[in-house]
Structure formats: structure tokens, C-alpha cells
Design an enzyme around this catalytic site. Structure first.
Site, PDB file in Angstrom:
ATOM      1  N   GLU A 142      -1.251   7.963 -11.865  1.00 33.88           N
ATOM      2  CA  GLU A 142      -0.819   6.669 -12.365  1.00 33.88           C
ATOM      3  C   GLU A 142      -0.802   6.659 -13.886  1.00 33.88           C
ATOM      4  O   GLU A 142      -1.841   6.794 -14.520  1.00 33.88           O
ATOM      5  CB  GLU A 142      -1.786   5.597 -11.848  1.00 33.88           C
ATOM      6  CG  GLU A 142      -2.050   5.700 -10.349  1.00 33.88           C
ATOM      7  CD  GLU A 142      -3.330   4.973  -9.917  1.00 33.88           C
ATOM      8  OE1 GLU A 142      -3.757   4.031 -10.617  1.00 33.88           O
ATOM      9  OE2 GLU A 142      -3.903   5.371  -8.894  1.00 33.88           O
TER      10      GLU A 142
ATOM     11  N   GLN B  43      -7.160  -8.612  -8.163  1.00 33.59           N
ATOM     12  CA  GLN B  43      -7.294  -7.209  -8.568  1.00 33.59           C
ATOM     13  C   GLN B  43      -5.930  -6.645  -8.954  1.00 33.59           C
ATOM     14  O   GLN B  43      -4.944  -6.828  -8.248  1.00 33.59           O
ATOM     15  CB  GLN B  43      -7.913  -6.447  -7.384  1.00 33.59           C
ATOM     16  CG  GLN B  43      -7.524  -5.004  -7.225  1.00 33.59           C
ATOM     17  CD  GLN B  43      -8.693  -4.046  -7.474  1.00 33.59           C
ATOM     18  OE1 GLN B  43      -9.640  -4.372  -8.177  1.00 33.59           O
ATOM     19  NE2 GLN B  43      -8.620  -2.870  -6.901  1.00 33.59           N
TER      20      GLN B  43
ATOM     21  N   ARG C  16       0.868  -1.189   0.000  1.00 34.42           N
ATOM     22  CA  ARG C  16       0.000   0.000   0.000  1.00 34.42           C
ATOM     23  C   ARG C  16       0.902   1.236   0.000  1.00 34.42           C
ATOM     24  O   ARG C  16       1.294   1.765   1.030  1.00 34.42           O
ATOM     25  CB  ARG C  16      -0.892  -0.028   1.246  1.00 34.42           C
ATOM     26  CG  ARG C  16      -1.764   1.180   1.427  1.00 34.42           C
ATOM     27  CD  ARG C  16      -2.875   1.260   0.416  1.00 34.42           C
ATOM     28  NE  ARG C  16      -3.730   0.095   0.435  1.00 34.42           N
ATOM     29  CZ  ARG C  16      -4.474  -0.288  -0.617  1.00 34.42           C
ATOM     30  NH1 ARG C  16      -4.463   0.403  -1.754  1.00 34.42           N
ATOM     31  NH2 ARG C  16      -5.227  -1.364  -0.543  1.00 34.42           N
TER      32      ARG C  16
ATOM     33  N   HIS D 130       1.257   2.397 -10.552  1.00 29.02           N
ATOM     34  CA  HIS D 130       0.272   2.892  -9.572  1.00 29.02           C
ATOM     35  C   HIS D 130       0.978   3.777  -8.532  1.00 29.02           C
ATOM     36  O   HIS D 130       1.055   3.446  -7.339  1.00 29.02           O
ATOM     37  CB  HIS D 130      -0.389   1.683  -8.906  1.00 29.02           C
ATOM     38  CG  HIS D 130      -1.706   1.970  -8.263  1.00 29.02           C
ATOM     39  ND1 HIS D 130      -1.855   2.896  -7.259  1.00 29.02           N
ATOM     40  CD2 HIS D 130      -2.934   1.449  -8.471  1.00 29.02           C
ATOM     41  CE1 HIS D 130      -3.132   2.910  -6.877  1.00 29.02           C
ATOM     42  NE2 HIS D 130      -3.799   2.032  -7.604  1.00 29.02           N
TER      43      HIS D 130
HETATM   44  O1  TA6 Z   1      -5.921   2.961  -9.588  1.00 31.18           O
HETATM   45  C1  TA6 Z   1      -7.010   3.344  -8.814  1.00 31.18           C
HETATM   46  C2  TA6 Z   1      -7.635   2.113  -8.197  1.00 31.18           C
HETATM   47  O2  TA6 Z   1      -7.976   1.187  -9.177  1.00 31.18           O
HETATM   48  C3  TA6 Z   1      -8.829   2.565  -7.341  1.00 31.18           C
HETATM   49  O3  TA6 Z   1     -10.053   2.186  -7.888  1.00 31.18           O
HETATM   50  C4  TA6 Z   1      -8.545   2.023  -5.969  1.00 31.18           C
HETATM   51  O4  TA6 Z   1      -9.319   0.998  -5.577  1.00 31.18           O
HETATM   52  C5  TA6 Z   1      -7.058   1.740  -6.024  1.00 31.18           C
HETATM   53  O5  TA6 Z   1      -6.716   1.456  -7.331  1.00 31.18           O
HETATM   54  C6  TA6 Z   1      -6.434   0.791  -5.031  1.00 31.18           C
HETATM   55  O6  TA6 Z   1      -6.567  -0.534  -5.381  1.00 31.18           O
HETATM   56  P1  TA6 Z   1      -5.985  -1.661  -4.427  1.00 31.18           P
HETATM   57  O7  TA6 Z   1      -6.265  -2.959  -5.110  1.00 31.18           O
HETATM   58  O8  TA6 Z   1      -4.510  -1.410  -4.305  1.00 31.18           O
HETATM   59  O9  TA6 Z   1      -6.679  -1.526  -3.125  1.00 31.18           O
END
Ligand code: TA6
Length: 326
Positions: free
Chosen positions: A302, A99, A76, A199
Site C-alpha cells: 500500500e 477506520q 474487502r 490499500h
Molecule cells: O493497511 C493495513 C491495515 O491498516 C491493517 O492494520 C489491517 O487491519 C488492514 O489495514 C485492514 O483494515 P480494514 O479496516 O480494511 O479491516
């Protein structure tokens, strides 16, 4: 000068790479790069995640105080790498991938390092990392449920370069489809589609004082509004509530400013899109986000290729990168 490590990933060395040009230290789970002028960067092998970038005497990346750095969860903060899917895919070859894909949760190897620029007067240092189909712990593509053919994961490789310069941090990703061009199978079968994104959690003193330029007139998908499409009307995007937008086909440079002062200039190479994210008070609901009010000190800007899939045919490569300068 190029120095390729013999046993990537299994190293614990400290290496001075040229008398006055800088130091690359590879120790256990991370690589630290330092320049003689005081700048440094730190990259975890887990995810090849840049977790620190110090320039002009200050830390430039936000890292949550509760970020997991032990390989149990995507980091994070810093610069997690998104590949091969942005968000979650509900169908297709990326379905069931976590994700933002697997790059940020895979263990990468160090390929080598290199001194660039004027070694005497203003050196910069590049460190390369690799990840390929052999060190994946997830299925890509997703294994079909009923299929009598033997399963073949995509033959991909990723090379990620982190380049530390005096006033900037450059990151580049090369994606290759390693399937031989002369494959007997129909070529399209072994082509793959991907998204890629850096990111980047920029550290800022007060997010409410910022303006982000370079987005005016650009169409975006507003994830806070359920994915509604809109066009940016403002010269400067400001943050006073949750922001989660995917700006598609951004034409030029994006600049993060505080008043007239430029904090960060974000220049992209072959990355058409820009995502801007700040969770605002929703940060308190993100388990590993700390402190709760840390959203005031970060803004994710990003650079990526996420608004559509990029197809890579057997034997082909793609490269995209971003340079963040003070
Ligand atoms: O890049 C933005 C995003 O896709 C947001 O929608 C937000 O959820 C963020 O990434 C963080 O994602 P994560 O999977 O690291 O919690």
C-alpha cells in the site's frame, strides 16, 4: 480527447471513446474500462474502489469472495482508498471517523474520461472520479460538543484518477482545500491535516514464495508487535506469518518478486510510505474475508502518506499516485 459526463453519477451508458482506443462503460454502480489489447479495470462508485484489474490475461487484484459490493461496507479487496485518516484517530478533527476514513465508504461521482498515449498504437484510458464535502455523510471535522459558532465542515475536494495502460494500472489522488484563500477567518482555522493511502490487495499465487524488495534499511512500525519501531534488515521481505508494517520514507521503487521473476513493480509519486499487510490465519476472523485460506493469494502493498499528517492550507492542493506495473 476529453469527454465530460453531463450528469455525473446518474448515468447508465456504454461509450466507445475512439474507434480503437478503448471503451468506458458506466452502468449503475460501476465503471468498466477496457483496452483493445484485452486489459480491463472495474471501479465501483462506492468508494471509487477498483475491484478488478486484468492484465496479460489474468486478474491482478485479490477480491474476497464475501466482499460487500453493495455499499454497506468497505470493499474487502481491490484498491480501497484511505482518506483522511489511516487507522483510527482517537482525538482531533478525525476522531470518530470510521477506520481508514470516509473515502472508501462514500459514493463518488464520475467526472469524465480521457484517452492518453498513442491512440492508434498503444492507447491508455483515464477515468476521473470526484468526492467533496457536499456528498459526505460523516462529520469532518468532528463537531465540537459545545460551540455557539455555526458548524462548518472542511471545504475539501478529492479527484481520483484511474489510468489503465497496457501493462500497468496507475491511480492518482488530488486533494484540494477549497476554502477561499482570502477567507476572513484566520487561515489556519480552515487548514486541514490528512493521510492518504492506496490499500492495494495484490493477487498472488502463493504469498510464501514472494520477496518484496526496496525496503532494506527503512524504519518501520510493526503493528503485529504493538507498534514497535524497527529497521528492515533484509534484502527481501518474505511472508510466513502475519505481517502489518508501516515503512516510513521509503526511498525508491518496491518490487514484488517470485524468485528472479518480477510480479509487480510499485512506483510511487509523492507518497513517501509503504504499508505491507497480510493477515495470515487471522483472515478467518475477518468477517468478510473469504475463503479463510485466501491470505495465501494476496499481499497488500500500500503506497501512502501515513507516517505523518499532511497539512493543506486554504486554496492549496496536493497530489500523490502509484503505478503498478507487471
Ligand atoms: O493497511 C493495513 C491495515 O491498516 C491493517 O492494520 C489491517 O487491519 C488492514 O489495514 C485492514 O483494515 P480494514 O479496516 O480494511 O479491516
Amino acid at each position: 480527447m476529453v469527454d465530460r459526463a453531463n450528469k455525473p453519477g446518474a448515468l447508465s451508458v456504454s461509450k466507445v471513446i475512439g474507434r480503437d482506443s478503448g471503451v468506458v462503460e458506466i452502468k449503475d454502480d460501476r465503471v468498466k474500462i477496457s483496452l483493445p489489447s484485452g486489459e480491463s479495470a472495474e471501479v465501483l462508485l462506492y468508494g471509487a474502489t477498483v475491484i478488478s484489474w486484468v492484465a496479460d490475461g489474468a486478474e491482478r487484484l485479490f477480491l474476497s469472495k464475501e466482499a460487500k459490493l453493495d455499499g454497506t461496507k468497505a470493499v474487502r479487496g481491490g484498491v480501497p482508498l484511505v482518506f483522511p485518516v489511516f487507522g483510527k484517530a482517537t482525538e482531533g478533527p478525525c476522531a470518530k471517523l470510521p477506520q481508514h476514513g470516509f473515502a472508501r465508504i462514500s459514493k463518488w461521482d464520475v467526472l469524465g474520461w480521457n484517452v492518453l498515449g498513442d491512440e492508434e498504437r498503444e492507447p491508455s484510458v483515464q477515468v476521473d472520479f470526484v468526492l467533496d464535502s457536499h456528498n459526505l455523510t460523516v462529520e469532518w471535522p468532528l463537531k465540537p460538543e459545545a460551540n455557539d459558532q455555526p458548524y462548518q465542515p472542511y471545504a475539501f475536494s478529492l479527484m481520483y484518477s484511474v489510468i489503465l495502460k497496457r501493462n500497468s494500472l496507475e491511480t492518482k489522488l488530488r486533494v484540494s482545500n477549497e476554502e477561499p484563500e482570502e477567507s476572513e477567518e484566520p487561515k489556519n482555522d480552515r487548514a486541514f491535516d490528512f493521510n492518504a493511502l492506496f490499500h492495494t490487495y495484490l493477487r498472488v499465487a502463493d504469498v510464501t514464495k514472494l520477496g518484496v524488495t526496496g525496503l532494506k534499511g527503512v524504519s518501520y512500525k510493526d503493528k503485529v508487535e504493538g507498534g514497535a519501531e524497527a529497521t528492515e534488515e533484509r534484502d527481501e521481505l518474505t511472508v510466513a506469518s502475519e505481517v502489518d508494517r508501516v515503512y516510513a520514507n521509503v526511498p525508491g521503487t518496491v518490487v514484488v518478486k517470485e524468485g528472479d521473476r518480477t510480479l509487480y513493480t510499485v512506483e510511487r509519486q509523492n507518497l513517501e510510505d509503504v504499508v505491507v499487510w497480510n493477515p495470515w490465519t487471522g483472515a478467518a476472523k475477518i468477517g468478510d474475508f473469504s475463503p479463510d485460506d485466501g491470505y495465501m493469494n494476496m499481499l497488500c502493498v500500500e503506497a501512502g502518506a501515513v507516517s505523518s499528517w499532511h497539512k493543506l492550507m486554504p486554496g492549496d492542493s496536493w497530489e500523490g499516485g502509484v503505478t503498478i506495473s507487471l
